[in-house]
Scaffold this active site. Sequence first.
Site, PDB file in Angstrom:
ATOM      1  N   GLY A 156       7.338  65.505  95.880  1.00  0.00           N
ATOM      2  CA  GLY A 156       6.324  66.501  96.001  1.00  0.00           C
ATOM      3  C   GLY A 156       4.801  66.198  95.307  1.00  0.00           C
ATOM      4  O   GLY A 156       4.164  65.373  95.942  1.00  0.00           O
ATOM      5  N   CYS A 157       4.639  66.429  94.036  1.00  0.00           N
ATOM      6  CA  CYS A 157       3.353  66.256  93.313  1.00  0.00           C
ATOM      7  C   CYS A 157       3.221  64.894  92.980  1.00  0.00           C
ATOM      8  O   CYS A 157       1.860  64.596  93.010  1.00  0.00           O
ATOM      9  CB  CYS A 157       3.226  67.023  92.167  1.00  0.00           C
ATOM     10  SG  CYS A 157       3.246  68.833  92.489  1.00  0.00           S
ATOM     11  N   ILE A 158       4.361  63.930  92.767  1.00  0.00           N
ATOM     12  CA  ILE A 158       3.993  62.810  92.539  1.00  0.00           C
ATOM     13  C   ILE A 158       3.582  62.067  93.610  1.00  0.00           C
ATOM     14  O   ILE A 158       2.466  61.136  93.722  1.00  0.00           O
ATOM     15  CB  ILE A 158       5.538  61.960  91.966  1.00  0.00           C
ATOM     16  CG1 ILE A 158       5.784  62.565  90.572  1.00  0.00           C
ATOM     17  CG2 ILE A 158       5.089  60.439  91.993  1.00  0.00           C
ATOM     18  CD1 ILE A 158       4.824  62.511  89.517  1.00  0.00           C
TER      19      ILE A 158
END
Length: 493
Positions: A156-158
């Site tokens: 996701g955010c990585i």
Amino acid sequence: ASHDMSSNAQNYKGIFEGVLGFGQKAAVIVVDFTKAYTTPASHWFCGGKGFGVVDAIAESKPLIELARSKGVPIFYTKVCFEHPTDGGIFTQKIPLLRTWTKDNPLAEIDDNVAPHAGDSVLVKQYPSAFFGTNLACNLRAINVDTCIIIGCSTSGCIRASVLDGMQHGFRCIVPRECVGDRTQSIHESNLFDMNAKNGDIVDKAIVMQVLASCGSDIQQTIEQPAKQTRVGSPQTTLINNQNASHDMSSNAQNYKGIFEGVLGFGQKAAVIVVDFTKAYTTPASHWFCGGKGFGVVDAIAESKPLIELARSKGVPIFYTKVCFEHPTDGGIFTQKIPLLRTWTKDNPLAEIDDNVAPHAGDSVLVKQYPSAFFGTNLACNLRAINVDTCIIIGCSTSGCIRASVLDGMQHGFRCIVPRECVGDRTQSIHESNLFDMNAKNGDIVDKAIVMQVLASCGSDIQQTIEQPAKQTRVGSPQTTLINNQNASHDMSS
């Protein structure tokens, strides 16, 4: 499911093997290491051994302490929503995120890696640490060119932050032990994809060596070791994944109750045709993707009637293609994948395939990064004609499609992907990215659903299609399992 990652590595050989290395000045970006992921009673808890967030935080603590002791800038992000409009399409896709408010202790950074005085803490409301924040500006202001990105979640955010960091011109380095996710197969497949196209996945020991040497010439110190031992290269990915269990049904079960949001269609749609160029359909090309049922050749054949129907109904159609001329074009992207530099205006492979060629009245945008939105006027042009829904087709699923769906969602568009109309080099990479996109960024649906929408143009699209989309979208935990049972997904490939 059989997940032979060695075939993926072999397929990527000679094209996706670039190493960026470290630049002259690094910063550590700590993405969303919050208590939500480390509290066992939390819906978001990721405690998996060797791939979860609890272990990633334990591995990250000495790295952060070393960076701080060397005066390396440290930037933290955390997520917080207050106003009902906060998070836009992102919180519509994942409604449980709305519980991440300022009075929710789970939204606070875990005590084991808590910020110190002098560290920067940025609040974000979208997956990327760069989107809607001042991170890029703040990094440039202190001459940082390298981002050591740690945190969660890998898929996701990585991944969003590594993509966006690369597009903003930063060398993104991810120490694999310092990021985590909910399941090992999702974690490993996203490390593989990031390492191939966006940043360098390396052993934590390499990053610790860089940090310990701060004050010397980082590039000279670490470039060779990074090339020799980075994790995520074809050789080492195979070794690291031999014992991983990649059962897609377990991923679907793990995501149940959290990542099941359906965006549906809005009031006005446009079709975005991403990079359907001759490079992917010419058998002699390095980029050729002819796989049956998942490749680009089949995706173009499936897309042709969709494009023709959209055009007949007056639905706006936007094409993208890639072209590099000046040596600086493409920035970090062409440094990561040097073979892209052959995509020049006099290269016939860079032209859109004749089977889906633009017509008079269609818009053709030239881009130089994975996302159709990054560095182009696409978002502005869509808003100018009141489009709220992007039907995204093209290639590749794991590259420019996923980047465009992420960016489209962050820009506030409902992104719909008819799964038959996108393609990639291998089936396992194609399917794993459809799964991830459907969970967090957009809706993966059957082409028949989109054809029904387009045929009904002139009526209320939302009313017409919302229920069928909910019932039959492909990529939901249930249907992804069905569609992947016969796919070969061994991450070692």
